[in-house]
Design an enzyme around this catalytic site. Structure first.
Site, PDB file in Angstrom:
ATOM      1  N   ASN A   1       4.560   7.803  -4.648  1.00  0.00           N
ATOM      2  CA  ASN A   1       3.201   7.902  -5.352  1.00  0.00           C
ATOM      3  C   ASN A   1       3.023   9.592  -5.391  1.00  0.00           C
ATOM      4  OD1 ASN A   1       0.665   8.048  -6.156  1.00  0.00           O
ATOM      5  ND2 ASN A   1      -0.220   6.624  -4.574  1.00  0.00           N
TER       6      ASN A   1
ATOM      7  N   ASN B   1     -13.526   4.613  -6.828  1.00  0.00           N
ATOM      8  CA  ASN B   1     -13.228   4.469  -5.414  1.00  0.00           C
ATOM      9  C   ASN B   1     -12.848   6.028  -4.967  1.00  0.00           C
ATOM     10  OD1 ASN B   1      -9.984   4.443  -4.760  1.00  0.00           O
ATOM     11  ND2 ASN B   1     -10.315   3.836  -6.694  1.00  0.00           N
TER      12      ASN B   1
ATOM     13  N   LYS C   1       0.837  -1.078  -0.051  1.00  0.00           N
ATOM     14  CA  LYS C   1       0.073   0.079  -0.222  1.00  0.00           C
ATOM     15  C   LYS C   1       0.887   1.295   0.022  1.00  0.00           C
ATOM     16  CE  LYS C   1      -3.983   0.539   1.167  1.00  0.00           C
ATOM     17  NZ  LYS C   1      -5.336   0.762   0.353  1.00  0.00           N
TER      18      LYS C   1
ATOM     19  N   VAL D   1      -0.724   4.029 -15.191  1.00  0.00           N
ATOM     20  CA  VAL D   1      -1.224   5.298 -14.461  1.00  0.00           C
ATOM     21  C   VAL D   1      -1.905   4.940 -13.227  1.00  0.00           C
ATOM     22  CG1 VAL D   1      -1.200   6.505 -16.780  1.00  0.00           C
ATOM     23  CG2 VAL D   1      -3.393   5.421 -15.927  1.00  0.00           C
ATOM     24  N   ASN D   2      -2.269   5.525 -12.356  1.00  0.00           N
ATOM     25  CA  ASN D   2      -3.182   5.662 -11.454  1.00  0.00           C
ATOM     26  C   ASN D   2      -4.512   6.090 -11.750  1.00  0.00           C
ATOM     27  OD1 ASN D   2      -4.196   5.620  -8.475  1.00  0.00           O
ATOM     28  ND2 ASN D   2      -2.704   6.911  -7.885  1.00  0.00           N
ATOM     29  N   SER D   3      -5.536   5.850 -11.111  1.00  0.00           N
ATOM     30  CA  SER D   3      -6.848   5.857 -11.647  1.00  0.00           C
ATOM     31  C   SER D   3      -7.252   7.329 -12.080  1.00  0.00           C
ATOM     32  CB  SER D   3      -7.885   5.866 -10.351  1.00  0.00           C
ATOM     33  OG  SER D   3      -7.598   6.554  -9.354  1.00  0.00           O
TER      34      SER D   3
ATOM     35  N   GLY E   1      -8.751   7.297  -0.002  1.00  0.00           N
ATOM     36  CA  GLY E   1      -8.231   7.926   0.937  1.00  0.00           C
ATOM     37  C   GLY E   1      -6.904   7.769   1.674  1.00  0.00           C
ATOM     38  N   LEU E   2      -6.135   6.875   1.018  1.00  0.00           N
ATOM     39  CA  LEU E   2      -4.964   6.058   1.472  1.00  0.00           C
ATOM     40  C   LEU E   2      -4.947   5.497   2.696  1.00  0.00           C
ATOM     41  CD1 LEU E   2      -2.713   9.092   0.506  1.00  0.00           C
ATOM     42  CD2 LEU E   2      -2.427   6.881  -0.687  1.00  0.00           C
TER      43      LEU E   2
ATOM     44  N   GLY F   1      -6.535  -1.044 -16.629  1.00  0.00           N
ATOM     45  CA  GLY F   1      -7.355  -2.050 -17.380  1.00  0.00           C
ATOM     46  C   GLY F   1      -6.907  -3.340 -17.851  1.00  0.00           C
TER      47      GLY F   1
ATOM     48  N   CYS G   1      -2.055  10.453  -5.887  1.00  0.00           N
ATOM     49  CA  CYS G   1      -3.268   9.967  -5.327  1.00  0.00           C
ATOM     50  C   CYS G   1      -4.504  10.964  -5.357  1.00  0.00           C
ATOM     51  CB  CYS G   1      -2.947   9.935  -3.877  1.00  0.00           C
ATOM     52  SG  CYS G   1      -4.730   8.961  -2.972  1.00  0.00           S
TER      53      CYS G   1
END
Length: 310
Positions: free
Chosen positions: A128, A69, A45, A193-195, A72-73, A249, A131
Site C-alpha cells: 500500500n 474516514n 488490513k 484507487v484508495n480514497s 490511521g492504519l 464507488g 494511505c
C-alpha cells in the site's frame, strides 16, 4: 450461463469481487466472514510492522453518498496476518488470499517484504503506497522518484507476486509518468484507487471526525468517476502483464460492470461493504450477471477494457 471468474497473475478466483483493505478484514473473525461470503477472495488490513491502534475516535462517518474516514492504519501487525494466512494455506489450499501491508518508512517496507519471503506465504502481496490518513506521512505514490527507488530495491530480492495500491491521480501527465515508472518492474497488479485524501465533511457547524481537524479520505459513490478514470488510464498505459484491481464507488452490479469495462480484472468493495455487510457480494454478483446475460457476455474477458469512445 455467465461467469464472474477471473484471474490475477497466476491466481484464479471464482468471483471477481472482494473487499477493499480496511473493511471486514481487521481480525480472524472478520476475515472468516469474508471466506463464507460470495466474495472470490479477501485482502487483509494493510499491516504495519507492529500493531497500531490508529487515529483517535470518531474517525469514520457515513454520508449519503459514501463516507469520510481517517482511520490511521489500525491493524494487528504483520505477524498476525501472516500467521492466519499460512493457516489458511493448509486449511483452504485450493483458495488464494491477498496480504496487504504498508511501511511507515523505506526501511520498514524492506523488513516487511523480507518477513513475507521468510514466511512461505504463497499468495499475492499488496504494498500500500497510498494511505492518506497517517498524520505527518505523505502518500508515497505521489513521489514517483521515491516510489521508483523503493520498487528498484524491493525487486532486487523479492521474487513473489507483488502489486501496489495507488492513490488517485488527477492529471494526464501524472498517468503517463506513473505508468512509465511502474512498467519498469514485474508488478503483478496495481490497485486503483484508495480514497481521495483530505476531504472535509461538515455537519451543522462542526467537522464529523476527530483526527486532523476533520480532514479525511473520501470514499463511496463520490469517487467512482475518479476511480474509473484511473482504472482506464492505467489499463491503456501499463504493460499487459500488469493487471488492474478496480476500487471505488462500487454500490451496484452496474458499477462493477463499468470498472471491468474500463479494464479491471477484479473489483474491491469498501464503503458499501461497511454499510451493508458481506451480503453485498451476493447482491452485486447477481446484478452483474444480470447485465452480462442481458448483453450476451459469458465471461469478463468478453467486455474487459472494451470501453467505447465517441
Amino acid at each position: 450461463m455467465s461467469s464472474t471468474k477471473t484471474h490475477v497473475g497466476k491466481y484464479e478466483f471464482e468471483n471477481c469481487l472482494m473487499n477493499a483493505a480496511g473493511v471486514c478484514c481487521y481480525d480472524r473473525n472478520e476475515l472468516e466472514k469474508m471466506i463464507h461470503s460470495e466474495a472470490g477472495t479477501f485482502v487483509t488490513k494493510s499491516a504495519t510492522l507492529n500493531p497500531r491502534e490508529g487515529n483517535p475516535q470518531p474517525r469514520y462517518y457515513d454520508t449519503e453518498l459514501g463516507c469520510i474516514n481517517s482511520m490511521g492504519l489500525p491493524n494487528l501487525g504483520i505477524d498476525y496476518y501472516l500467521e492466519y494466512l499460512l493457516e489458511l494455506q493448509e486449511r483452504l489450499s485450493e483458495r488464494t488470499f491477498f496480504l496487504s501491508m504498508t511501511g511507515l518508512s523505506s526501511e520498514e517496507i524492506h523488513i516487511l517484504m523480507k518477513k513475507v519471503l521468510d514466511s512461505g506465504f504463497k499468495g499475492p502481496t499488496e504494498l500500500n503506497l497510498s494511505c492518506p490518513n497517517v498524520p505527518g506521512k505523505p502518500q508515497l505514490a505521489y513521489d514517483l522518484q521515491t516510489t521508483e527507488q523503493i520498487l528498484s530495491e524491493v525487486f532486487e530480492y523479492f521474487d513473489r507476486p507483488l502489486g501496489i495500491k495507488l492513490p488517485p491521480y488527477f492529471d494526464i501527465v501524472h498517468f503517463d509518468q506513473a505508468a512509465a515508472v511502474f512498467n519498469k518492474f514485474p508488478l503483478t497488479f496495481v490497485n486503483c484507487v484508495n480514497s481521495i485524501g483530505n476531504g472535509l465533511v461538515i455537519n451543522d457547524e462542526s467537522v464529523v471526525i476527530k483526527p486532523k481537524n476533520g480532514f479525511g479520505g473520501i470514499g463511496g459513490q463520490y469517487i467512482k468517476p475518479t476511480a474509473l478514470a484511473n482504472v482506464h488510464a492505467f489499463y491503456q498505459r501499463l504493460n499487459p502483464s500488469i493487471q488492474i484491481i478496480g476500487t471505488g464507488g462500487v454500490l451496484t452490479g452496474r458499477d462493477a460492470f463499468e470498472h471491468i469495462l474500463c479494464g479491471a480484472s477484479m473489483i474491491q468493495i469498501g464503503t458499501s461493504l461497511e454499510k451493508e455487510g458481506t451480503e453485498v457480494f451476493s447482491r452485486v454478483t447477481h446484478e452483474l450477471k444480470e447485465i452480462m446475460d442481458e448483453k450476451g457476455y459469458k465471461t469478463l474477458e468478453d467486455f474487459k477494457g472494451k470501453l467505447k469512445y465517441l
